[in-house]
Design a protein around this motif. Structure first.
Motif, PDB file in Angstrom:
ATOM      1  N   VAL A   6      48.715  29.777  53.179  1.00 31.88           N
ATOM      2  CA  VAL A   6      49.352  28.742  52.361  1.00 31.88           C
ATOM      3  C   VAL A   6      50.847  28.912  52.546  1.00 31.88           C
ATOM      4  O   VAL A   6      51.447  29.834  52.028  1.00 31.88           O
ATOM      5  CB  VAL A   6      48.993  28.905  50.875  1.00 31.88           C
ATOM      6  CG1 VAL A   6      49.474  27.702  50.084  1.00 31.88           C
ATOM      7  CG2 VAL A   6      47.517  29.104  50.694  1.00 31.88           C
ATOM      8  N   GLY A   7      51.445  28.008  53.314  1.00 29.84           N
ATOM      9  CA  GLY A   7      52.871  28.167  53.599  1.00 29.84           C
ATOM     10  C   GLY A   7      53.101  29.501  54.263  1.00 29.84           C
ATOM     11  O   GLY A   7      52.386  29.886  55.181  1.00 29.84           O
ATOM     12  N   ALA A   8      54.108  30.218  53.757  1.00 36.03           N
ATOM     13  CA  ALA A   8      54.437  31.491  54.388  1.00 36.03           C
ATOM     14  C   ALA A   8      53.655  32.643  53.773  1.00 36.03           C
ATOM     15  O   ALA A   8      53.676  33.736  54.275  1.00 36.03           O
ATOM     16  CB  ALA A   8      55.931  31.753  54.230  1.00 36.03           C
ATOM     17  N   VAL A   9      52.985  32.398  52.644  1.00 37.17           N
ATOM     18  CA  VAL A   9      52.287  33.487  51.963  1.00 37.17           C
ATOM     19  C   VAL A   9      50.794  33.353  52.217  1.00 37.17           C
ATOM     20  O   VAL A   9      50.233  32.277  52.096  1.00 37.17           O
ATOM     21  CB  VAL A   9      52.543  33.425  50.440  1.00 37.17           C
ATOM     22  CG1 VAL A   9      51.800  34.521  49.732  1.00 37.17           C
ATOM     23  CG2 VAL A   9      54.028  33.516  50.168  1.00 37.17           C
ATOM     24  N   PHE A  19      43.144  37.696  42.160  1.00 36.25           N
ATOM     25  CA  PHE A  19      44.382  37.319  41.480  1.00 36.25           C
ATOM     26  C   PHE A  19      44.093  36.317  40.362  1.00 36.25           C
ATOM     27  O   PHE A  19      44.670  36.400  39.273  1.00 36.25           O
ATOM     28  CB  PHE A  19      45.384  36.724  42.477  1.00 36.25           C
ATOM     29  CG  PHE A  19      46.714  36.431  41.845  1.00 36.25           C
ATOM     30  CD1 PHE A  19      47.629  37.455  41.622  1.00 36.25           C
ATOM     31  CD2 PHE A  19      47.054  35.156  41.426  1.00 36.25           C
ATOM     32  CE1 PHE A  19      48.838  37.205  41.011  1.00 36.25           C
ATOM     33  CE2 PHE A  19      48.259  34.896  40.812  1.00 36.25           C
ATOM     34  CZ  PHE A  19      49.164  35.932  40.613  1.00 36.25           C
ATOM     35  N   GLU A  20      43.206  35.400  40.644  1.00 37.30           N
ATOM     36  CA  GLU A  20      42.825  34.412  39.632  1.00 37.30           C
ATOM     37  C   GLU A  20      42.250  35.112  38.391  1.00 37.30           C
ATOM     38  O   GLU A  20      42.559  34.760  37.255  1.00 37.30           O
ATOM     39  CB  GLU A  20      41.810  33.446  40.255  1.00 37.30           C
ATOM     40  CG  GLU A  20      41.161  32.474  39.298  1.00 37.30           C
ATOM     41  CD  GLU A  20      42.162  31.510  38.653  1.00 37.30           C
ATOM     42  OE1 GLU A  20      43.193  31.234  39.291  1.00 37.30           O
ATOM     43  OE2 GLU A  20      41.910  31.076  37.516  1.00 37.30           O
ATOM     44  N   LEU A  53      54.552  35.055  39.357  1.00 35.53           N
ATOM     45  CA  LEU A  53      54.931  34.676  40.731  1.00 35.53           C
ATOM     46  C   LEU A  53      55.253  35.930  41.546  1.00 35.53           C
ATOM     47  O   LEU A  53      54.870  36.056  42.709  1.00 35.53           O
ATOM     48  CB  LEU A  53      56.133  33.727  40.714  1.00 35.53           C
ATOM     49  CG  LEU A  53      55.878  32.342  40.122  1.00 35.53           C
ATOM     50  CD1 LEU A  53      57.152  31.505  40.129  1.00 35.53           C
ATOM     51  CD2 LEU A  53      54.791  31.615  40.904  1.00 35.53           C
ATOM     52  N   HIS A  56      52.099  37.773  42.370  1.00 38.25           N
ATOM     53  CA  HIS A  56      51.358  37.157  43.469  1.00 38.25           C
ATOM     54  C   HIS A  56      51.900  37.622  44.814  1.00 38.25           C
ATOM     55  O   HIS A  56      51.139  37.894  45.748  1.00 38.25           O
ATOM     56  CB  HIS A  56      51.449  35.627  43.353  1.00 38.25           C
ATOM     57  CG  HIS A  56      50.587  34.913  44.340  1.00 38.25           C
ATOM     58  ND1 HIS A  56      51.103  34.329  45.481  1.00 38.25           N
ATOM     59  CD2 HIS A  56      49.254  34.700  44.372  1.00 38.25           C
ATOM     60  CE1 HIS A  56      50.110  33.785  46.161  1.00 38.25           C
ATOM     61  NE2 HIS A  56      48.978  33.987  45.525  1.00 38.25           N
TER      62      HIS A  56
END
Lengths: 185, 224
Positions: A6-9, A19-20, A53, A56
């Motif tokens: 997802v994007g850069a992560v 994590f959820e 954030l 994560h």
């Protein structure tokens, strides 16, 4: 193992699921830690969000539940203190109505006295050294469960107990001087 | 104001620790009793404020907003320049340091000029001191017709290597260089040359005359 980019992560799917779970499990804790410092719901939610954030981004190294909660508590507390010191929070607080424990009042005069006392107590709590203050706040959040606080802070239970006592003693000292200052004014 | 000797005990006692000496003192001292009462009342207010924390709840949409913020932040591309700056700066520093080191470092390498075969004999520089004897070492086993080549200590200048050759030895040098180049035995030959000092011709002793010291100042010479 499947990986989601997802994007850069990127976190693999198992990590995302974990994590959820942590988010669901610890969001209230983070909010309360932030709220203990800021006494303002909106700011506390902003700070808790920033802590998540960051969590994560570092989740691969703090995925264990206990470790995650310990990391989250420390990070949220520090972020809240930084936020408190920031200019943004200061200006916003002028109009904010703090959420506080409802106090039964019998008269306007008693209300004023209680209000003054609450302000002094909040000031005294805020002036405690950070590590004592955090213990005091967590003991309140965890409803006096010292073992749980010890796990959150990754400290022996005896250390938590001794810090709690020191916190209360220092608070008593500070409150005493506040009362004297008020009386001599 | 409470008694000075019981101040510490008062806060300890207010925090919940037993203090027998203070407890014995309290019935006799109104000030200490009052102060203890104030501290206890204030601590009770603090407890009341803290007791609200477990009941503090975020707004109803806090968790969905949190989840959305995490997803959005993960989707946002990280600034490539931001994290690359330190790496770029480090690399630039290393390159600059290496370049400076290379430029400023004095070269003490002793090099045999073996990359000459393609150069015609005329391109080789003429000897600067034609009458001088061989500079360092002359090999005795190369035969009279083919005087041995010289190893010469030279400073390597990348643009224009300089080779000094005694008169009449240019052809022999070229042949030797061509041989070495063809056989790829630079190190072997050089090692062999250095390994047998008995095969080298020694230089004749140099006679040094006694030095006469004459003062330069005419006034001193004349004695005035």
């Amino acid at each position: 193992m499947s990986t989601v980019w997802v994007g850069a992560v990127s976190l693999d799917l198992a990590l995302e699921r974990e994590f959820e779970m942590r988010l669901h499990d610890s969001s209230r804790l983070a909010f309360r830690v932030a709220f203990s410092v800021l006494r303002q719901r909106e700011d506390a939610e902003d700070v808790a969000q920033e802590a998540f954030l960051r969590a994560h981004r570092s989740f691969a190294s703090i995925r264990d539940r206990e470790r995650f909660r310990a990391w989250l508590v420390r990070t949220t507390f520090r972020l809240a203190l930084d936020w408190m010191r920031g200019e943004r929070q200061r200006t916003r607080r002028q109009d904010a109505v703090a959420l506080e424990a409802p106090v039964e009042v019998a008269s306007t005069e008693q209300d004023a006295v209680q209000s003054e006392m609450r302000a002094q107590v909040a000031q005294a709590v805020a002036s405690l050294p950070e590590k004592l203050r955090l213990v005091m706040v967590l003991v309140a959040i965890e409803e006096q469960d010292l073992a749980s606080v010890a796990r959150l802070l990754e400290l022996p239970e005896g250390t938590v107990k001794s810090r709690l006592h020191r916190a209360r003693k220092e608070l008593a000292e500070r409150l005493r001087w506040l009362v004297h200052d008020t009386a001599t004014r | 104001m409470a008694c000075a000797r019981y101040r510490d005990a008062l806060s300890e006692h207010a925090a919940g620790s037993p203090a027998p000496a203070l407890e014995a003192h309290l019935p006799m001292c109104v000030d200490c009793r009052n102060e203890l009462a104030v501290m206890r009342r204030m601590l009770a207010v603090a407890d009341q404020q803290l007791a609200y924390l477990p009941k503090a709840e975020p707004s109803g949409n806090f968790v969905p907003q949190l989840r959305a913020a995490v997803i959005e932040a993960a989707a946002r591309p990280v600034s490539r320049v931001a994290w690359r700056w330190p790496a770029l700066a480090t690399t630039a520093g290393i390159v600059l340091a290496f370049a400076l080191f290379s430029v400023m470092r004095p070269s003490h390498e002793i090099t045999a000029q073996v990359d000459v075969p393609s150069v015609p004999a005329s391109a080789l520089t003429a000897p600067r001191e034609p009458a001088s004897p061989p500079a360092i070492v002359a090999r005795a086993d190369r035969g009279t017709d083919t005087p041995p080549p010289r190893r010469r200590a030279t400073r390597r200048t990348p643009a224009e290597p300089e080779v000094l050759i005694p008169p009449g030895e240019a052809q022999a040098l070229l042949q030797w260089v061509a041989l070495v180049n063809r056989e790829h035995r630079v190190s072997t030959l050089l090692a062999a040359a250095d390994a047998s000092p008995s095969q080298t011709a020694t230089l004749a002793n140099i006679e040094i005359k006694p030095i006469e010291i004459v003062p330069l100042d005419p006034a001193i010479n004349s004695g005035t």
